[in-house]
Design a protein around this motif. Structure first.
Motif, mmCIF file in Angstrom:
data_model
loop_
_atom_site.group_PDB
_atom_site.id
_atom_site.type_symbol
_atom_site.label_atom_id
_atom_site.label_comp_id
_atom_site.label_asym_id
_atom_site.label_seq_id
_atom_site.Cartn_x
_atom_site.Cartn_y
_atom_site.Cartn_z
ATOM 1 N N ASN A 116 -12.925 5.975 0.233
ATOM 2 C CA ASN A 116 -14.264 5.469 0.226
ATOM 3 C C ASN A 116 -14.796 5.310 1.469
ATOM 4 O O ASN A 116 -15.928 5.832 1.622
ATOM 5 N N GLU A 117 -14.121 4.887 2.336
ATOM 6 C CA GLU A 117 -14.590 4.791 3.640
ATOM 7 C C GLU A 117 -14.858 6.177 4.328
ATOM 8 O O GLU A 117 -16.225 6.183 4.998
ATOM 9 N N ILE A 118 -13.974 7.018 4.269
ATOM 10 C CA ILE A 118 -14.098 8.291 4.901
ATOM 11 C C ILE A 118 -15.318 8.955 4.222
ATOM 12 O O ILE A 118 -16.155 9.668 4.793
ATOM 13 N N ASN A 147 -4.973 7.003 -0.639
ATOM 14 C CA ASN A 147 -5.468 5.339 -0.469
ATOM 15 C C ASN A 147 -6.950 5.183 -0.889
ATOM 16 O O ASN A 147 -7.880 5.861 -0.131
ATOM 17 N N ASN A 154 0.571 -1.348 0.102
ATOM 18 C CA ASN A 154 0.061 -0.062 0.013
ATOM 19 C C ASN A 154 0.845 1.229 -0.066
ATOM 20 O O ASN A 154 0.239 2.354 0.385
ATOM 21 N N ILE A 162 -6.632 12.840 4.635
ATOM 22 C CA ILE A 162 -7.242 12.510 3.592
ATOM 23 C C ILE A 162 -8.858 12.893 3.878
ATOM 24 O O ILE A 162 -9.614 13.794 3.221
ATOM 25 N N GLU A 163 -9.089 13.130 5.221
ATOM 26 C CA GLU A 163 -10.417 13.588 5.672
ATOM 27 C C GLU A 163 -10.542 14.996 5.444
ATOM 28 O O GLU A 163 -11.420 15.557 5.045
ATOM 29 N N THR A 166 -2.013 7.447 3.527
ATOM 30 C CA THR A 166 -2.977 6.658 4.338
ATOM 31 C C THR A 166 -3.329 7.160 5.542
ATOM 32 O O THR A 166 -4.066 6.829 6.313
ATOM 33 N N ASP A 167 -2.733 8.322 5.857
ATOM 34 C CA ASP A 167 -2.842 9.117 7.197
ATOM 35 C C ASP A 167 -4.387 9.718 6.890
ATOM 36 O O ASP A 167 -4.729 10.548 6.108
ATOM 37 N N THR A 168 -5.580 9.000 7.642
ATOM 38 C CA THR A 168 -6.663 9.357 7.416
ATOM 39 C C THR A 168 -7.113 10.893 7.694
ATOM 40 O O THR A 168 -7.841 11.458 7.319
ATOM 41 N N GLY A 170 -9.079 2.945 -0.800
ATOM 42 C CA GLY A 170 -9.799 2.131 0.312
ATOM 43 C C GLY A 170 -10.349 3.214 1.501
ATOM 44 O O GLY A 170 -11.530 3.360 2.072
ATOM 45 N N ALA A 171 -9.271 3.987 1.941
ATOM 46 C CA ALA A 171 -9.563 4.836 2.891
ATOM 47 C C ALA A 171 -10.549 5.967 2.356
ATOM 48 O O ALA A 171 -11.314 6.411 3.164
#
Ligand code: MN
Length: 505
Positions: free
Chosen positions: A496-498, A491, A404, A443-444, A438-440, A493-494
């Motif tokens: 999408n989730e957020i 990332n 990743n 991304i947020e 990948t740091d949420t 995946g991240a």
């Protein structure tokens, strides 16, 4: 898997079937010749690799090269064929200026290898079986050179006496494309066995292509009755040395025969030459029958008698062949049958793939090897041996996807930069700051910005979900915007989730 459907050519008076049988001459991979110790090295000065035997000096005696016999046996085993423990050499008499003996030592009545069979994968995806009639050992002739002097022909005997395996197929090939596929498969088997280098440009593998045409059903009639007459009169196109030319020559020849037959003529059995520049065949000589050569057992050579034990020793040492390799790649790496076939057809490709796949996600490795790398090499017309990206480097790139560090999409850009610079993937990713975010928290922040900037789309996506769409169309649009805003580094995946969380979906 597709099935084999009859390949038909339509003429003025109806459809025609094409039937082909091939005689392939494969030069035995051996340092010395079939009956002398002279070198077989390619590219030597003219007439420097010629012993007294090869020059046919009076009183010289041929001595069989045991290694060449072993290579023929090995090839026979690789073709699932009968090995004849008793075989014999015969003289095939004819005159050529580059054949000083006045005859070729060949095997006529008792060849070293009898019937066998080869499974061939057609480009369309189906598999067909080609019966092998026989394989015999014989000497090559020298070479006449006509273009060095306007008034003279020169003779180079370096090739004289080099060992050839003539592999004769049954007339089981039913389209020009199948003929090319058969020679491809044969070549991959010979290379895997290391009994012929398969270098078609040097003439080390060349095919005589026998073509005939008949009305639909002719091949089935031949199968039912064993009568070759059902297949029509054949013509033989001599010494075709590329897959493409084999296919083109056969196409042309079938069409030529159809035109003659439809005009009420008949086909003369003859030997023809293919001219690639003009894409046509022309008559070379009317076809001789075996009795024209006045074959007789060569009195200088004893019959060849092999022990069963020796043959079994050779069998026990056979390397992995393309069909076995394909099955193993499917089993061990979970590859799709087609991908496995592409990789297994070539020992070099298979070795490359296995060193990339070892300890990694095999399907991901197969994708990168067959799609990206082979795709690139094909496009550039490069051989794998000169690939700018080596197995270890490609493995390094795949590692970055698997852990990743980068997304598959960024990996494609990195791959192009690896080709351009020769640098390792990890170095390029460092240098250009391509590491996946990948740091949420980071991304947020981007997700919040994109949502705030697009209130209309937020309403849309909520309406789509309310209407029962499991994957709202506008959601994909949001992911695209966010990826773009992050320079492709977020990332997925991240993201999408957020995104789902923030939209309250
Ligand atoms: Mn021959």
């Amino acid at each position: 898997m597709t099935t084999r459907t009859p390949y038909l050519i339509s003429g003025r008076t109806g459809d025609w079937e094409v039937v082909m049988g091939l005689e392939v001459h494969a030069q035995v991979a051996s340092k010395s010749k079939l009956f002398s110790g002279a070198s077989t090295a390619f590219g030597a000065d003219p007439n420097t690799n010629v012993s007294l035997v090869d020059a046919a000096m009076p009183g010289m005696l041929p001595v069989i090269n045991k290694f060449c016999v072993e290579q023929a046996v090995k090839t026979g085993l690789g073709l699932n064929a009968q090995i004849n423990l008793y075989s014999r050499f015969d003289r095939k008499n004819y005159f050529y200026p580059d054949l000083p003996q006045g005859y070729q030592i060949s095997q006529f009545k008792s060849p070293i290898v009898g019937e066998g069979q080869v499974e061939v994968e057609a480009d369309e995806g189906y598999t067909f079986t080609v019966g092998i009639e026989r394989l015999h050992l014989e000497q090559d002739a020298g070479k006449s050179i006509h273009d060095l002097d306007p008034n003279a022909t020169y003779v180079d005997l370096n090739r004289s006496g080099v060992a050839l395996m003539e592999i004769v197929s049954k007339p089981d090939i039913r389209s020009p494309a199948e003929a090319a596929a058969y020679v491809k498969k044969l070549r991959s088997i010979l290379i895997a066995l290391d009994t012929c280098d398969g270098d078609m440009e040097k003439g080390n593998l060349r095919a005589d292509v026998n073509v005939s045409v008949c009305r639909p059903g002719g091949y089935d009639d031949y199968q039912a009755t064993g009568s070759l007459k059902k297949l029509g009169t054949r013509c033989e196109i001599k010494n075709v040395n590329s897959f493409r030319f084999i296919q083109m020559a056969a196409e042309f020849e079938a069409r030529r025969q159809i035109d003659i037959l439809e005009d009420g003529g008949k086909i003369d059995q003859e030997t023809r030459l293919y001219n690639a520049d003009k894409n046509e065949t022309r008559s070379m000589r009317s076809k001789e029958d075996a009795h024209d050569y006045r074959y007789f057992p060569d009195p200088d050579l004893l019959p060849l008698e092999l022990s069963r034990k020796w043959v079994e020793e050779i069998r026990a040492k056979l390397p992995e062949l393309p069909d076995q390799k394909r099955a193993r790649l499917v089993k061990d790496y979970g590859l799709k049958d087609y991908d496995a076939g592409v990789i297994a057809s070539d020992t070099e490709k298979a070795t490359f793939f296995e060193s990339v796949a070892k300890g990694r996600d095999a399907r991901l490795a197969a994708n990168w090897v067959t799609q990206e790398l082979f795709g690139y090499l094909n496009k550039e017309g490069l051989e794998l041996s000169v690939s700018p990206v080596k197995a270890e480097q490609l493995g390094g790139l795949i590692d970055l996807i698997s852990n990743n560090t980068i997304s598959g999409k960024i990996a494609k850009d990195v791959f192009l930069k690896m080709i351009a610079t020769g640098d390792a993937a990890v170095k390029i990713v460092e240098r250009e700051g391509l590491k996946q975010v990948t740091d949420t928290g980071a991304i947020e922040k981007v997700v919040d910005e994109v949502i705030a900037a697009n209130p209309k789309q937020v309403e849309e996506v909520k309406a789509q979900r309310a209407a029962g769409h499991e994957k709202p169309k506008t959601l994909g649009w949001f992911v695209g915007q966010i990826m773009k805003a992050s320079g492709g580094k977020a990332n997925p995946g991240a993201v999408n989730e957020i995104l789902l969380k923030k939209l309250g979906l």
